[in-house]
Scaffold this motif. Structure first.
Motif, mmCIF file in Angstrom:
data_model
loop_
_atom_site.group_PDB
_atom_site.id
_atom_site.type_symbol
_atom_site.label_atom_id
_atom_site.label_comp_id
_atom_site.label_asym_id
_atom_site.label_seq_id
_atom_site.Cartn_x
_atom_site.Cartn_y
_atom_site.Cartn_z
ATOM 1 N N GLY A 1 0.822 -1.193 0.000
ATOM 2 C CA GLY A 1 0.000 0.000 0.000
ATOM 3 C C GLY A 1 0.859 1.247 0.000
ATOM 4 N N CYS A 2 0.171 2.382 -0.021
ATOM 5 C CA CYS A 2 0.881 3.660 -0.051
ATOM 6 C C CYS A 2 1.380 4.004 1.349
ATOM 7 N N GLN A 3 2.118 5.091 1.424
ATOM 8 C CA GLN A 3 2.763 5.440 2.685
ATOM 9 C C GLN A 3 1.758 5.818 3.770
ATOM 10 N N CYS A 4 0.633 6.464 3.390
ATOM 11 C CA CYS A 4 -0.324 6.906 4.410
ATOM 12 C C CYS A 4 -1.355 5.837 4.740
ATOM 13 N N GLY A 5 -1.411 4.773 3.939
ATOM 14 C CA GLY A 5 -2.303 3.663 4.254
ATOM 15 C C GLY A 5 -3.690 3.760 3.651
ATOM 16 N N GLN A 6 -3.981 4.842 2.883
ATOM 17 C CA GLN A 6 -5.317 4.983 2.291
ATOM 18 C C GLN A 6 -5.566 3.960 1.188
ATOM 19 N N ILE A 7 -4.514 3.594 0.482
ATOM 20 C CA ILE A 7 -4.668 2.649 -0.629
ATOM 21 C C ILE A 7 -3.936 1.359 -0.275
ATOM 22 N N PHE B 1 -1.047 6.689 -8.358
ATOM 23 C CA PHE B 1 -0.458 7.127 -7.098
ATOM 24 C C PHE B 1 -1.563 7.462 -6.110
ATOM 25 N N CYS B 2 -1.177 7.575 -4.844
ATOM 26 C CA CYS B 2 -2.127 7.975 -3.808
ATOM 27 C C CYS B 2 -2.304 9.483 -3.854
ATOM 28 N N GLY B 3 -3.547 9.938 -3.959
ATOM 29 C CA GLY B 3 -3.825 11.362 -4.016
ATOM 30 C C GLY B 3 -3.619 12.070 -2.690
ATOM 31 N N ASP B 4 -3.530 11.316 -1.618
ATOM 32 C CA ASP B 4 -3.325 11.920 -0.302
ATOM 33 C C ASP B 4 -1.847 12.074 0.034
ATOM 34 N N CYS B 5 -1.093 10.992 -0.104
ATOM 35 C CA CYS B 5 0.314 11.066 0.315
ATOM 36 C C CYS B 5 1.280 11.109 -0.869
ATOM 37 N N GLY B 6 0.784 10.846 -2.083
ATOM 38 C CA GLY B 6 1.625 10.985 -3.269
ATOM 39 C C GLY B 6 2.475 9.772 -3.597
HETATM 40 ZN ZN ZN Z 1 -1.421 7.400 0.644
#
Ligand code: ZN
Ligand code: ZN
Length: 114
Positions: free
Chosen positions: A8-14, A76-81
């Motif tokens: 997943g992405c760095q912030c965990g949203q995806i 890409f994750c729109g929150d953390c990039g």
């Molecule tokens: Zn993210």
């Protein structure tokens, strides 16, 4: 390592899962991959498209042309990039997972550098 592989992405949203053994893993040192990763190289884990399932969230995408003028969709994750996937529109059966986004990267062994 046993399937599925999770990441997943760095912030965990995806969050995503890989359901089949990857086809290859390579390190690319081209300028695009340096920009994308803000590092010396990018890691591409090539997996069958149908074997990658997004289980949480929805990546954003932008499209660029590679050095041969062919289109690559960058997800890409729109929150953390965090960059997650590269879809090469000219190779629709596979997708490149940015391998650093896997939860467990200890088993990764690149086959080569380009
Ligand atoms: Zn993210
Ligand atoms: Zn590259």
């Amino acid at each position: 390592m046993s399937l599925p592989y999770t990441g997943g992405c760095q912030c965990g949203q995806i969050r995503y899962e890989i359901l089949a053994q990857p086809l290859t893993l390579y390190l690319c040192h081209c300028k695009e991959c340096q920009k994308q990763s803000s590092s010396a190289f990018g890691m591409s884990l090539t997996v069958l498209r149908d074997a990658v399932v997004i289980v949480q969230g929805k990546p954003k995408a932008w499209t660029r042309k590679n050095d041969r003028g062919r289109e690559v969709n960058n997800l890409f994750c729109g929150d953390c990039g965090t960059r997650l996937f590269h879809e090469r529109t000219y190779k629709p059966n596979t997708i490149n997972v940015k391998a650093g986004t896997l939860d467990d990267t200890s088993w990764l062994h690149p086959v080569g550098n380009i």
